[in-house]
Design a protein around this motif. Structure first.
Motif, PDB file in Angstrom:
ATOM      1  N   VAL A 173       5.923 -21.402  17.896  1.00 50.54           N
ATOM      2  CA  VAL A 173       5.150 -22.476  17.266  1.00 50.54           C
ATOM      3  C   VAL A 173       3.762 -22.581  17.911  1.00 50.54           C
ATOM      4  N   ASP A 174       3.711 -22.499  19.226  1.00 46.65           N
ATOM      5  CA  ASP A 174       2.421 -22.546  19.919  1.00 46.65           C
ATOM      6  C   ASP A 174       1.525 -21.377  19.520  1.00 46.65           C
ATOM      7  N   SER A 175       2.124 -20.212  19.288  1.00 45.74           N
ATOM      8  CA  SER A 175       1.330 -19.035  18.913  1.00 45.74           C
ATOM      9  C   SER A 175       0.733 -19.160  17.510  1.00 45.74           C
ATOM     10  N   VAL A 176       1.347 -19.964  16.653  1.00 50.52           N
ATOM     11  CA  VAL A 176       0.797 -20.183  15.309  1.00 50.52           C
ATOM     12  C   VAL A 176      -0.543 -20.907  15.421  1.00 50.52           C
ATOM     13  N   GLY A 177      -0.644 -21.841  16.356  1.00 50.81           N
ATOM     14  CA  GLY A 177      -1.910 -22.495  16.653  1.00 50.81           C
ATOM     15  C   GLY A 177      -2.393 -23.500  15.624  1.00 50.81           C
ATOM     16  N   GLN A 178      -1.546 -23.904  14.718  1.00 52.11           N
ATOM     17  CA  GLN A 178      -1.918 -24.869  13.681  1.00 52.11           C
ATOM     18  C   GLN A 178      -0.627 -25.476  13.132  1.00 52.11           C
ATOM     19  N   PRO A 179      -0.739 -26.510  12.318  1.00 56.99           N
ATOM     20  CA  PRO A 179       0.479 -27.038  11.688  1.00 56.99           C
ATOM     21  C   PRO A 179       1.215 -25.904  10.955  1.00 56.99           C
ATOM     22  N   TYR A 180       2.525 -25.917  11.067  1.00 54.57           N
ATOM     23  CA  TYR A 180       3.319 -24.804  10.568  1.00 54.57           C
ATOM     24  C   TYR A 180       4.405 -25.271   9.602  1.00 54.57           C
ATOM     25  N   VAL A 181       4.916 -24.291   8.856  1.00 49.93           N
ATOM     26  CA  VAL A 181       5.996 -24.486   7.901  1.00 49.93           C
ATOM     27  C   VAL A 181       7.159 -23.638   8.400  1.00 49.93           C
ATOM     28  N   MET A 213      14.241 -30.205  17.445  1.00 48.11           N
ATOM     29  CA  MET A 213      13.777 -30.638  16.125  1.00 48.11           C
ATOM     30  C   MET A 213      12.962 -31.933  16.216  1.00 48.11           C
ATOM     31  N   LYS A 214      13.350 -32.834  17.076  1.00 45.02           N
ATOM     32  CA  LYS A 214      12.637 -34.109  17.226  1.00 45.02           C
ATOM     33  C   LYS A 214      11.259 -33.926  17.854  1.00 45.02           C
ATOM     34  N   ALA A 215      11.070 -32.835  18.589  1.00 46.05           N
ATOM     35  CA  ALA A 215       9.819 -32.610  19.318  1.00 46.05           C
ATOM     36  C   ALA A 215       8.778 -31.828  18.513  1.00 46.05           C
ATOM     37  N   GLU A 216       9.038 -31.549  17.264  1.00 45.69           N
ATOM     38  CA  GLU A 216       8.126 -30.723  16.465  1.00 45.69           C
ATOM     39  C   GLU A 216       6.968 -31.565  15.916  1.00 45.69           C
ATOM     40  N   LEU A 269       4.866 -29.866  12.719  1.00 44.61           N
ATOM     41  CA  LEU A 269       5.649 -29.429  11.562  1.00 44.61           C
ATOM     42  C   LEU A 269       5.143 -30.053  10.258  1.00 44.61           C
ATOM     43  N   VAL A 270       4.910 -29.208   9.266  1.00 47.16           N
ATOM     44  CA  VAL A 270       4.530 -29.659   7.929  1.00 47.16           C
ATOM     45  C   VAL A 270       5.788 -29.865   7.088  1.00 47.16           C
ATOM     46  N   ARG A 271       6.658 -28.843   7.070  1.00 45.61           N
ATOM     47  CA  ARG A 271       7.854 -28.889   6.222  1.00 45.61           C
ATOM     48  C   ARG A 271       8.853 -27.845   6.720  1.00 45.61           C
ATOM     49  N   THR A 272      10.130 -28.172   6.625  1.00 45.52           N
ATOM     50  CA  THR A 272      11.205 -27.226   6.944  1.00 45.52           C
ATOM     51  C   THR A 272      12.200 -27.181   5.795  1.00 45.52           C
TER      52      THR A 272
END
Length: 139
Positions: free
Chosen positions: A36-44, A67-70, A73-76
């Protein structure tokens, strides 16, 4: 056993299949954070649980904690296995995590439509590739 990858754009792909040990759940949390950190932006996120069986309580707690720490997160969208018992467990985990843009699906077409609303063309193509393969297949 698990995989956490980011092959295209903002799409984080997670596959979890049984058996899962408590040690693996902890490793998964760390790997999830790294990806997630490597994505560097809000992620799906696409979560493939087609190969999962019922998780023991301590593993559920580890997953829900992550899951609570995301924060980004845009959408899962989670693809459920055929087991109704696992589906109930996953729905409960999603409720506990408390993010309004998380949903679980037993129908791949419904998952494609809902998650596709926030994916670009390349991300949608990657989602199609993942849905065409078993959950435990290498990325």
């Amino acid at each position: 056993m698990y995989q956490v990858t980011n092959q295209v754009g903002r799409l984080v792909e997670i596959a979890i299949w049984s058996p899962v040990s408590l040690e693996e759940a902890g490793q998964w949390g760390r790997e999830h954070e790294r990806v997630v950190d490597s994505v560097g932006q809000p992620y799906v996120c696409f979560v493939d649980l087609r190969g999962a069986k019922v998780f023991p309580p301590e593993i559920v707690a580890a997953y829900v904690s992550t899951m609570k720490a995301e924060q980004q997160l845009v959408r899962t969208a989670t693809m459920l296995p055929e087991s109704a018992l696992v589906a109930l467990q996953i729905h409960r985990m999603i409720r506990e995590a408390g993010h309004p843009e998380r949903r679980a699906f037993s129908n791949a077409d419904e998952l494609r439509q809902w998650l596709g609303e926030v994916l670009d063309e390349k991300e949608r193509a990657r989602l199609e590739q993942r849905l065409a393969r078993p959950a435990h297949c290498e990325p």
